[in-house]
Design a protein around this motif. Structure first.
Motif, PDB file in Angstrom:
ATOM      1  N   GLU A  59     -15.540 -56.844  80.216  1.00 54.02           N
ATOM      2  CA  GLU A  59     -14.863 -58.119  79.971  1.00 54.02           C
ATOM      3  C   GLU A  59     -14.436 -58.266  78.515  1.00 54.02           C
ATOM      4  OE1 GLU A  59     -16.874 -61.507  81.530  1.00 54.02           O
ATOM      5  OE2 GLU A  59     -17.578 -60.399  83.267  1.00 54.02           O
ATOM      6  N   PHE A  60     -14.670 -57.238  77.715  1.00 53.98           N
ATOM      7  CA  PHE A  60     -14.381 -57.284  76.288  1.00 53.98           C
ATOM      8  C   PHE A  60     -13.567 -56.057  75.895  1.00 53.98           C
ATOM      9  CE2 PHE A  60     -18.597 -58.998  77.150  1.00 53.98           C
ATOM     10  CZ  PHE A  60     -18.457 -60.296  76.686  1.00 53.98           C
ATOM     11  N   ILE A  61     -12.886 -56.158  74.755  1.00 56.50           N
ATOM     12  CA  ILE A  61     -12.310 -54.952  74.182  1.00 56.50           C
ATOM     13  C   ILE A  61     -13.359 -54.336  73.263  1.00 56.50           C
ATOM     14  CG2 ILE A  61      -9.946 -55.829  74.308  1.00 56.50           C
ATOM     15  CD1 ILE A  61     -10.059 -56.146  71.239  1.00 56.50           C
ATOM     16  N   SER A  62     -13.304 -53.038  73.083  1.00 57.38           N
ATOM     17  CA  SER A  62     -14.187 -52.351  72.138  1.00 57.38           C
ATOM     18  C   SER A  62     -13.310 -51.692  71.086  1.00 57.38           C
ATOM     19  CB  SER A  62     -15.033 -51.285  72.849  1.00 57.38           C
ATOM     20  OG  SER A  62     -15.885 -51.860  73.804  1.00 57.38           O
ATOM     21  N   LEU A  63     -13.666 -51.872  69.832  1.00 58.01           N
ATOM     22  CA  LEU A  63     -12.940 -51.282  68.708  1.00 58.01           C
ATOM     23  C   LEU A  63     -13.900 -50.428  67.897  1.00 58.01           C
ATOM     24  CD1 LEU A  63     -11.081 -54.471  67.474  1.00 58.01           C
ATOM     25  CD2 LEU A  63      -9.987 -52.442  68.408  1.00 58.01           C
ATOM     26  N   TYR A  64     -13.434 -49.250  67.503  1.00 58.84           N
ATOM     27  CA  TYR A  64     -14.236 -48.352  66.683  1.00 58.84           C
ATOM     28  C   TYR A  64     -13.405 -47.870  65.505  1.00 58.84           C
ATOM     29  CZ  TYR A  64     -17.649 -48.087  70.428  1.00 58.84           C
ATOM     30  OH  TYR A  64     -18.594 -48.393  71.361  1.00 58.84           O
ATOM     31  N   LEU A  65     -13.968 -47.960  64.322  1.00 58.92           N
ATOM     32  CA  LEU A  65     -13.387 -47.337  63.139  1.00 58.92           C
ATOM     33  C   LEU A  65     -13.943 -45.928  63.079  1.00 58.92           C
ATOM     34  CD1 LEU A  65     -11.707 -47.578  60.520  1.00 58.92           C
ATOM     35  CD2 LEU A  65     -13.839 -48.234  59.383  1.00 58.92           C
ATOM     36  N   VAL A  66     -13.062 -44.924  63.095  1.00 56.63           N
ATOM     37  CA  VAL A  66     -13.493 -43.532  63.175  1.00 56.63           C
ATOM     38  C   VAL A  66     -13.112 -42.803  61.891  1.00 56.63           C
ATOM     39  CG1 VAL A  66     -13.333 -41.393  64.503  1.00 56.63           C
ATOM     40  CG2 VAL A  66     -13.117 -43.595  65.674  1.00 56.63           C
ATOM     41  N   LEU A  67     -14.080 -42.151  61.269  1.00 58.26           N
ATOM     42  CA  LEU A  67     -13.838 -41.307  60.103  1.00 58.26           C
ATOM     43  C   LEU A  67     -13.361 -39.957  60.608  1.00 58.26           C
ATOM     44  CD1 LEU A  67     -14.081 -40.677  57.055  1.00 58.26           C
ATOM     45  CD2 LEU A  67     -16.481 -40.103  57.480  1.00 58.26           C
ATOM     46  N   ASN A  68     -12.183 -39.557  60.215  1.00 55.82           N
ATOM     47  CA  ASN A  68     -11.577 -38.305  60.684  1.00 55.82           C
ATOM     48  C   ASN A  68     -12.031 -37.156  59.782  1.00 55.82           C
ATOM     49  OD1 ASN A  68     -10.010 -36.764  62.387  1.00 55.82           O
ATOM     50  ND2 ASN A  68      -8.121 -37.140  61.261  1.00 55.82           N
ATOM     51  N   SER A  69     -13.342 -36.888  59.803  1.00 50.29           N
ATOM     52  CA  SER A  69     -13.930 -35.887  58.918  1.00 50.29           C
ATOM     53  C   SER A  69     -15.298 -35.490  59.456  1.00 50.29           C
ATOM     54  CB  SER A  69     -14.074 -36.479  57.514  1.00 50.29           C
ATOM     55  OG  SER A  69     -14.943 -35.726  56.722  1.00 50.29           O
ATOM     56  N   ASP A  70     -15.797 -34.366  58.992  1.00 42.28           N
ATOM     57  CA  ASP A  70     -17.147 -33.954  59.349  1.00 42.28           C
ATOM     58  C   ASP A  70     -18.198 -34.643  58.478  1.00 42.28           C
ATOM     59  OD1 ASP A  70     -16.275 -32.283  61.365  1.00 42.28           O
ATOM     60  OD2 ASP A  70     -16.101 -30.549  60.030  1.00 42.28           O
ATOM     61  N   ASP A  71     -17.768 -35.340  57.424  1.00 38.53           N
ATOM     62  CA  ASP A  71     -18.689 -36.048  56.523  1.00 38.53           C
ATOM     63  C   ASP A  71     -19.127 -37.342  57.192  1.00 38.53           C
ATOM     64  OD1 ASP A  71     -20.106 -37.177  54.472  1.00 38.53           O
ATOM     65  OD2 ASP A  71     -18.382 -37.549  53.178  1.00 38.53           O
ATOM     66  N   LYS A  72     -20.214 -37.291  57.927  1.00 38.17           N
ATOM     67  CA  LYS A  72     -20.676 -38.462  58.679  1.00 38.17           C
ATOM     68  C   LYS A  72     -21.624 -39.347  57.876  1.00 38.17           C
ATOM     69  CE  LYS A  72     -18.325 -37.118  62.177  1.00 38.17           C
ATOM     70  NZ  LYS A  72     -16.991 -37.603  62.330  1.00 38.17           N
ATOM     71  N   ASP A  73     -21.891 -39.003  56.608  1.00 36.54           N
ATOM     72  CA  ASP A  73     -22.795 -39.791  55.783  1.00 36.54           C
ATOM     73  C   ASP A  73     -22.064 -40.722  54.818  1.00 36.54           C
ATOM     74  OD1 ASP A  73     -25.081 -38.690  56.932  1.00 36.54           O
ATOM     75  OD2 ASP A  73     -25.050 -36.986  55.583  1.00 36.54           O
ATOM     76  N   LEU A  74     -20.816 -41.009  55.082  1.00 40.93           N
ATOM     77  CA  LEU A  74     -20.030 -41.881  54.211  1.00 40.93           C
ATOM     78  C   LEU A  74     -20.348 -43.344  54.541  1.00 40.93           C
ATOM     79  CD1 LEU A  74     -17.659 -42.045  52.131  1.00 40.93           C
ATOM     80  CD2 LEU A  74     -16.159 -42.301  54.111  1.00 40.93           C
ATOM     81  N   PRO A  75     -20.919 -44.089  53.592  1.00 41.45           N
ATOM     82  CA  PRO A  75     -21.194 -45.503  53.869  1.00 41.45           C
ATOM     83  C   PRO A  75     -19.887 -46.299  53.853  1.00 41.45           C
ATOM     84  CG  PRO A  75     -21.848 -44.947  51.629  1.00 41.45           C
ATOM     85  CD  PRO A  75     -21.374 -43.674  52.271  1.00 41.45           C
ATOM     86  N   VAL A  76     -19.682 -47.093  54.881  1.00 38.56           N
ATOM     87  CA  VAL A  76     -18.434 -47.851  55.021  1.00 38.56           C
ATOM     88  C   VAL A  76     -18.768 -49.281  55.435  1.00 38.56           C
ATOM     89  CG1 VAL A  76     -16.282 -48.034  56.315  1.00 38.56           C
ATOM     90  CG2 VAL A  76     -17.160 -45.792  55.729  1.00 38.56           C
ATOM     91  N   GLN A  77     -18.084 -50.215  54.832  1.00 33.52           N
ATOM     92  CA  GLN A  77     -18.193 -51.618  55.207  1.00 33.52           C
ATOM     93  C   GLN A  77     -16.798 -52.067  55.619  1.00 33.52           C
ATOM     94  OE1 GLN A  77     -19.650 -54.024  51.996  1.00 33.52           O
ATOM     95  NE2 GLN A  77     -20.773 -55.342  53.390  1.00 33.52           N
ATOM     96  N   PHE A  78     -16.660 -52.688  56.798  1.00 35.21           N
ATOM     97  CA  PHE A  78     -15.336 -53.047  57.280  1.00 35.21           C
ATOM     98  C   PHE A  78     -15.378 -54.299  58.155  1.00 35.21           C
ATOM     99  CE2 PHE A  78     -17.226 -50.306  60.423  1.00 35.21           C
ATOM    100  CZ  PHE A  78     -16.855 -50.869  61.640  1.00 35.21           C
ATOM    101  N   ASP A  79     -14.240 -54.913  58.316  1.00 32.54           N
ATOM    102  CA  ASP A  79     -14.029 -56.046  59.214  1.00 32.54           C
ATOM    103  C   ASP A  79     -12.813 -55.742  60.074  1.00 32.54           C
ATOM    104  OD1 ASP A  79     -16.019 -57.710  58.001  1.00 32.54           O
ATOM    105  OD2 ASP A  79     -14.591 -58.225  56.430  1.00 32.54           O
TER     106      ASP A  79
END
Length: 92
Positions: A59-79
């Motif tokens: 019943e909801f949409i799902s949104l994902y911010l995806v880092l296009n890199s193998d560096d998965k330890d990048l801290p990110v803050q987003f809205d």
């Protein structure tokens, strides 16, 4: 002595969706992706699941911010926000 510095980068991306009503017919768990965009030297894209990413979220949409890199330890803050009649409503 060890020191650490953080570099703060800002940016935005407009993911324009035309014909959203047609997307509501997409199966649960299926998504569309935005174009890639750069912020702070890192490449990102957004995945949008119009019927949710799984059945319990249909019943909801799902949104994902995806880092296009193998560096998965990048801290990110987003809205995420929704633009309507030139006003932006943010979701956190």
């Amino acid at each position: 002595m060890m020191t650490s510095t953080s570099e703060l980068a800002g940016g935005s991306h407009l993911f324009k969706i035309t014909g959203y009503s047609v997307l509501k017919e997409v199966d649960i768990g299926k998504y569309i992706s935005s174009s890639t965009f750069l912020i702070g030297g890192h490449e990102f894209y957004i995945d949008l699941y119009p019927q949710g990413n799984e059945e319990k979220n249909e019943e909801f949409i799902s949104l994902y911010l995806v880092l296009n890199s193998d560096d998965k330890d990048l801290p990110v803050q987003f809205d995420f926000g929704r633009r309507h009649d030139r006003k932006v409503v943010y979701f956190r």
